[in-house]
Design an enzyme around this catalytic site. Structure first.
Site, mmCIF file in Angstrom:
data_model
loop_
_atom_site.group_PDB
_atom_site.id
_atom_site.type_symbol
_atom_site.label_atom_id
_atom_site.label_comp_id
_atom_site.label_asym_id
_atom_site.label_seq_id
_atom_site.Cartn_x
_atom_site.Cartn_y
_atom_site.Cartn_z
ATOM 1 N N SER A 1 -4.150 -1.994 -3.122
ATOM 2 C CA SER A 1 -3.408 -3.176 -2.194
ATOM 3 C C SER A 1 -4.619 -4.084 -2.291
ATOM 4 O O SER A 1 -5.885 -3.981 -2.604
ATOM 5 C CB SER A 1 -3.502 -2.520 -0.793
ATOM 6 O OG SER A 1 -3.105 -3.582 0.050
ATOM 7 N N TYR B 1 -7.378 2.073 6.156
ATOM 8 C CA TYR B 1 -6.604 1.776 5.011
ATOM 9 C C TYR B 1 -7.492 0.866 3.906
ATOM 10 O O TYR B 1 -7.400 1.129 2.664
ATOM 11 C CB TYR B 1 -5.529 0.823 5.453
ATOM 12 C CG TYR B 1 -4.329 0.297 4.198
ATOM 13 C CD1 TYR B 1 -3.511 1.335 3.901
ATOM 14 C CD2 TYR B 1 -4.065 -0.634 3.930
ATOM 15 C CE1 TYR B 1 -2.679 1.282 3.046
ATOM 16 C CE2 TYR B 1 -3.478 -1.110 2.901
ATOM 17 C CZ TYR B 1 -2.502 -0.075 2.444
ATOM 18 O OH TYR B 1 -1.685 -0.526 1.532
HETATM 19 P P1 NAP Z 1 6.531 3.614 2.883
HETATM 20 O O1 NAP Z 1 7.726 2.703 2.715
HETATM 21 O O2 NAP Z 1 5.539 4.001 4.091
HETATM 22 O O3 NAP Z 1 6.360 4.831 2.038
HETATM 23 C C1 NAP Z 1 5.234 5.488 1.873
HETATM 24 C C2 NAP Z 1 5.756 6.934 1.124
HETATM 25 O O4 NAP Z 1 4.595 7.657 0.959
HETATM 26 C C3 NAP Z 1 6.951 7.649 1.750
HETATM 27 O O5 NAP Z 1 7.600 8.206 0.926
HETATM 28 C C4 NAP Z 1 6.078 8.722 2.629
HETATM 29 O O6 NAP Z 1 6.852 9.824 2.830
HETATM 30 C C5 NAP Z 1 5.126 9.074 1.391
HETATM 31 N N1 NAP Z 1 3.769 9.795 1.876
HETATM 32 C C6 NAP Z 1 2.912 9.721 3.024
HETATM 33 N N2 NAP Z 1 2.105 10.613 3.061
HETATM 34 C C7 NAP Z 1 2.566 11.564 1.951
HETATM 35 C C8 NAP Z 1 2.018 12.711 1.729
HETATM 36 N N3 NAP Z 1 1.137 13.377 2.305
HETATM 37 N N4 NAP Z 1 2.553 13.376 0.379
HETATM 38 C C9 NAP Z 1 3.552 12.828 -0.011
HETATM 39 N N5 NAP Z 1 4.029 11.778 0.391
HETATM 40 C C10 NAP Z 1 3.647 11.145 1.473
HETATM 41 O O7 NAP Z 1 5.347 2.824 1.865
HETATM 42 P P2 NAP Z 1 5.498 1.718 0.700
HETATM 43 O O8 NAP Z 1 5.297 0.310 1.188
HETATM 44 O O9 NAP Z 1 6.581 2.087 -0.237
HETATM 45 O O10 NAP Z 1 4.181 1.846 -0.151
HETATM 46 C C11 NAP Z 1 4.088 2.437 -1.212
HETATM 47 C C12 NAP Z 1 2.650 2.283 -1.773
HETATM 48 O O11 NAP Z 1 2.425 1.185 -1.899
HETATM 49 C C13 NAP Z 1 1.401 2.922 -0.825
HETATM 50 O O12 NAP Z 1 0.359 3.556 -1.582
HETATM 51 C C14 NAP Z 1 0.943 1.507 -0.028
HETATM 52 O O13 NAP Z 1 -0.377 1.527 0.388
HETATM 53 C C15 NAP Z 1 1.209 0.641 -1.322
HETATM 54 N N6 NAP Z 1 1.084 -0.815 -0.861
HETATM 55 C C16 NAP Z 1 2.370 -1.372 -0.094
HETATM 56 C C17 NAP Z 1 2.308 -2.481 0.346
HETATM 57 C C18 NAP Z 1 3.681 -3.145 0.911
HETATM 58 O O14 NAP Z 1 3.718 -4.258 1.159
HETATM 59 N N7 NAP Z 1 4.724 -2.415 1.176
HETATM 60 C C19 NAP Z 1 1.625 -3.454 0.024
HETATM 61 C C20 NAP Z 1 0.218 -3.092 -0.763
HETATM 62 C C21 NAP Z 1 0.035 -1.757 -1.006
HETATM 63 P P3 NAP Z 1 7.529 10.068 4.239
HETATM 64 O O15 NAP Z 1 8.664 9.439 4.022
HETATM 65 O O16 NAP Z 1 7.747 11.643 4.253
HETATM 66 O O17 NAP Z 1 6.533 9.583 5.441
#
Ligand code: NAP
Length: 242
Positions: free
Chosen positions: A150, A165
């Site tokens: 990120s 984070y």
């Molecule tokens: P999200 O919608 O919150 O999804 C996160 C996913 O990770 C969910 O499927 C969640 O499962 C899973 N997860 C959490 N803990 C876990 C564990 N212990 N074992 C297996 N799965 C687990 O987040 P997202 O926005 O798609 O983000 C995906 C990645 O991109 C993350 O690494 C995040 O830090 C990064 N990112 C996102 C953004 C953004 O703007 N969205 C920006 C920068 C970086 P559950 O459904 O069971 O909770």
């Protein structure tokens, strides 16, 4: 699956960016192993892609559990005998729990337990997955590892607040460099990327990027040619300062 088909493992793929990465890679005829910690949600997500005739299998995986990672490794080894792509997507933003944008937690109020939670999911899980799956990549001297980082982990533009984070995302960038260096004589390319601010449960509805755009750089890095970049940090397919 046919002999030429690549095998990709995606963590945290029941929703958000992980699910979209599965869809886009499957559309390139890569065999997807969609994983999630919640079996019911993961199987539902898998069924959605199967309905579109995409090559997807499901496996339950909690990235905080070493035993769960070991079970996944055995499954991949027995079912496919190889692993070509690992997308370390699963992530949490524990600082954000109960906080509002105008009230992001300060480093002076953050508990060590919050730091530990972020590190376990966002850093130690990806490291254990590399330990488990890189041997399967070495067998065929082919691998692409994409670590979802990120901009909040970027040292060059580090801000205050949300230390759990931020630190975990800086650490996964360091992990990218370490793993990449140790594999530098092999055709295994390891990179970090920021997906931008994406409309997901984590990113919220105000985010600027739609899901397809959020998954694009990860899909590009997962399918790099052999002379592609390694040990770098990207956003929007462009190199991004650490
Ligand atoms: P999200 O919608 O919150 O999804 C996160 C996913 O990770 C969910 O499927 C969640 O499962 C899973 N997860 C959490 N803990 C876990 C564990 N212990 N074992 C297996 N799965 C687990 O987040 P997202 O926005 O798609 O983000 C995906 C990645 O991109 C993350 O690494 C995040 O830090 C990064 N990112 C996102 C953004 C953004 O703007 N969205 C920006 C920068 C970086 P559950 O459904 O069971 O909770």
């Amino acid at each position: 699956m046919n002999d030429q088909q690549r095998i990709a493992v995606i963590t945290g793929a029941n929703r958000g960016i992980g699910f979209e990465i599965c869809k886009q890679l499957a559309q390139k005829n890569i065999q997807i192993i969609l994983t999630s910690r919640d079996q019911e949600k993961g199987m539902e997500a898998c069924a959605q892609l199967k309905k579109q005739d995409l090559p997807v299998r499901y496996y339950q995986l909690d990235v905080r559990e070493a035993a769960s990672i070991n079970d996944l490794k055995k499954f991949v080894e027995v079912e496919f005998g190889r692993c070509d792509v690992l997308i370390n997507n699963a992530g949490i933003f524990p600082d954000a729990q109960g906080a509002s944008d105008s009230n992001w937690p300060s480093v002076f109020d953050t508990k060590i337990e919050t730091m530990e939670k972020a590190m376990a999911t966002n850093v130690y899980g990806p490291m254990l997955l590399c330990q488990a799956l890189v041997p399967l990549m070495k067998k065929h001297n082919y691998g692409r590892i994409v670590n979802l980082s990120s901009g909040m982990g970027q040292l060059a533009d580090m801000g205050g607040h949300c230390p759990a984070y931020r630190l975990s995302k800086t650490a996964i960038n360091a992990l990218t460099r370490i793993v990449s260096e140790e594999l530098s004589d092999l055709n295994i390319l390891v990179n970090s990327m920021c997906p931008g601010w994406v409309k997901t449960d984590m990113g919220g509805s105000e985010a600027t990027h739609e899901l397809p755009e959020g998954a694009d750089t990860a899909v590009w890095l997962a399918t790099l040619p052999d002379d592609g970049p390694r040990g770098k940090f990207f956003r929007d397919r462009k190199e991004f300062e650490w």
